[in-house]
Write a protein that holds these residues in place. Structure first.
Motif, PDB file in Angstrom:
ATOM      1  N   LEU A   4      35.809  40.030  43.828  1.00  0.00           N
ATOM      2  CA  LEU A   4      35.163  38.904  43.154  1.00  0.00           C
ATOM      3  C   LEU A   4      36.118  37.718  43.077  1.00  0.00           C
ATOM      4  O   LEU A   4      37.328  37.882  42.923  1.00  0.00           O
TER       5      LEU A   4
ATOM      6  N   MET B  61      30.772  37.516  44.719  1.00  0.00           N
ATOM      7  CA  MET B  61      31.090  38.936  44.827  1.00  0.00           C
ATOM      8  C   MET B  61      30.888  39.356  46.276  1.00  0.00           C
ATOM      9  O   MET B  61      29.851  39.047  46.877  1.00  0.00           O
TER      10      MET B  61
ATOM     11  N   GLN C  39      36.512  52.834  38.545  1.00  0.00           N
ATOM     12  CA  GLN C  39      36.153  52.971  37.131  1.00  0.00           C
ATOM     13  C   GLN C  39      35.378  51.765  36.623  1.00  0.00           C
ATOM     14  O   GLN C  39      35.071  51.700  35.438  1.00  0.00           O
ATOM     15  N   GLY C  40      35.101  50.830  37.495  1.00  0.00           N
ATOM     16  CA  GLY C  40      34.401  49.625  37.065  1.00  0.00           C
ATOM     17  C   GLY C  40      35.315  48.562  36.512  1.00  0.00           C
ATOM     18  O   GLY C  40      34.863  47.485  36.125  1.00  0.00           O
ATOM     19  N   ASN C  41      36.615  48.873  36.434  1.00  0.00           N
ATOM     20  CA  ASN C  41      37.552  47.875  35.913  1.00  0.00           C
ATOM     21  C   ASN C  41      37.929  46.896  37.018  1.00  0.00           C
ATOM     22  O   ASN C  41      37.841  47.205  38.201  1.00  0.00           O
ATOM     23  N   LEU C  42      38.356  45.711  36.611  1.00  0.00           N
ATOM     24  CA  LEU C  42      38.785  44.685  37.553  1.00  0.00           C
ATOM     25  C   LEU C  42      40.304  44.573  37.540  1.00  0.00           C
ATOM     26  O   LEU C  42      40.918  44.532  36.471  1.00  0.00           O
TER      27      LEU C  42
ATOM     28  N   PHE D 212      43.116  41.987  38.608  1.00  0.00           N
ATOM     29  CA  PHE D 212      43.215  40.576  38.938  1.00  0.00           C
ATOM     30  C   PHE D 212      44.520  40.250  39.634  1.00  0.00           C
ATOM     31  O   PHE D 212      45.567  40.830  39.343  1.00  0.00           O
ATOM     32  N   GLY D 213      44.450  39.267  40.534  1.00  0.00           N
ATOM     33  CA  GLY D 213      45.653  38.656  41.054  1.00  0.00           C
ATOM     34  C   GLY D 213      46.164  37.614  40.065  1.00  0.00           C
ATOM     35  O   GLY D 213      45.517  37.338  39.048  1.00  0.00           O
TER      36      GLY D 213
END
Lengths: 112, 110
Positions: free
Chosen positions: B34, B48, B95-98, B100-101
Motif C-alpha cells: 500500500l 493497494m 497477520q494483517g499488520n502493516l 511501514f518504510g
C-alpha cells in the motif's frame, strides 16, 4: 471507507501522568490497530485490538505501558501510562476495511 | 525480519517535474503493498497493489508492483506544490499488520 474519529488531536502532558486516546469508527470493524510515529520516524505498530479478547502487542510494547480497551466493534482506547519525554509521538488508530487500512487523524502527544 | 525500504528519503523538485519513488521489501507471506500520503498526521490511502505488473492510476499518480523483484514504484507526473508530503510505503503481512518504510519526503517548489 470507514470514517474514524480520534481524540484528543493533541495534548501536552507532564512526566509521570497518563493519557487515554479514544478512537471511534462509524461502522463495525473486527480489528483495530494502534500505531506510534516518533519524530522523524515511520509508523510502528503498537498492538492489534480485537473485540472481546486481549490486545496483541508487538515486540517492544507491553500492556502495562500501553493498556488498550476494545469494549465493542466501533470503539477502542489506548492509554499511554506513566509518560516520559520519550513517549512524545503521534499516536494513530486505524481500521481495516476491505483489506485497506484507514487512519484516524492522529494524536500529537508532547511530554514535558 | 520483515522490512520495507524506501528511497530516496527526501527529494526536492520544481513544479511540473515528474518524480519516481521507490519501495523494496522483504516480508514473509506477502499479501499486499500500500502507498499512503502523509501531509500532517494522518496517512491517507493512495493505492493497494496485490498483483504484479498491473498499474494502478489515479490522476497524476500511478503505481506498479513487481513481486518477482520485490519492489514497487510510485510515479507523480506534473508535480504541484500540493504534492509536497511524506509518501509512505507499507506491506501487509500474513497477520494483517502493516510494515511501514521510513517514507520519502517530497518537497515541490513553485
Amino acid at each position: 471507507s470507514a470514517v474514524i474519529s480520534q481524540k484528543p488531536s493533541r495534548d501536552i502532558c507532564q512526566r509521570g501522568t497518563s493519557l487515554t486516546i479514544q478512537c471511534q469508527v462509524d461502522s463495525q470493524v473486527t480489528m483495530m490497530f494502534w500505531y506510534r510515529q516518533q519524530p522523524g520516524q515511520s509508523l510502528t505498530l503498537i498492538a492489534t485490538a480485537n473485540q472481546g479478547s486481549e490486545a496483541t502487542y508487538e515486540s517492544g510494547f507491553v500492556i502495562d505501558k500501553f493498556p488498550i480497551s476494545r469494549p465493542n466493534l466501533t470503539f477502542s482506547t489506548l492509554t499511554v501510562s506513566n509518560m516520559s519525554p520519550e513517549d512524545s509521538s503521534i499516536y494513530l488508530c486505524s481500521v481495516a476495511d476491505k483489506n485497506i487500512q484507514y487512519f484516524g487523524a492522529g494524536t500529537r502527544l508532547s511530554v514535558l | 525480519e520483515d522490512k520495507v525500504v524506501q528511497s530516496p528519503l527526501s527529494l526536492v523538485v520544481h513544479e511540473g517535474d515528474t518524480v519516481t519513488l521507490n519501495c523494496s521489501y522483504e516480508v514473509t507471506n506477502f499479501r499486499s503493498l500500500l502507498w499512503y500520503k502523509q501531509e500532517k498526521k494522518a496517512p491517507t490511502f493512495l493505492f493497494m497493489l496485490t498483483s504484479s505488473g498491473i498499474e494502478k492510476k489515479s490522476g497524476r499518480l500511478s503505481s506498479i508492483l513487481d513481486k518477482k523483484e520485490l519492489f514497487s514504484i510510485l510515479n507523480i507526473t506534473a508535480t504541484q506544490t500540493g504534492d509536497s508530503a511524506i509518501y509512505l510505503c507499507a506491506v501487509e503481512g500474513s497477520q494483517g499488520n502493516l510494515i511501514f518504510g521510513k517514507g520519502t519526503k517530497l518537497s515541490v517548489k513553485p
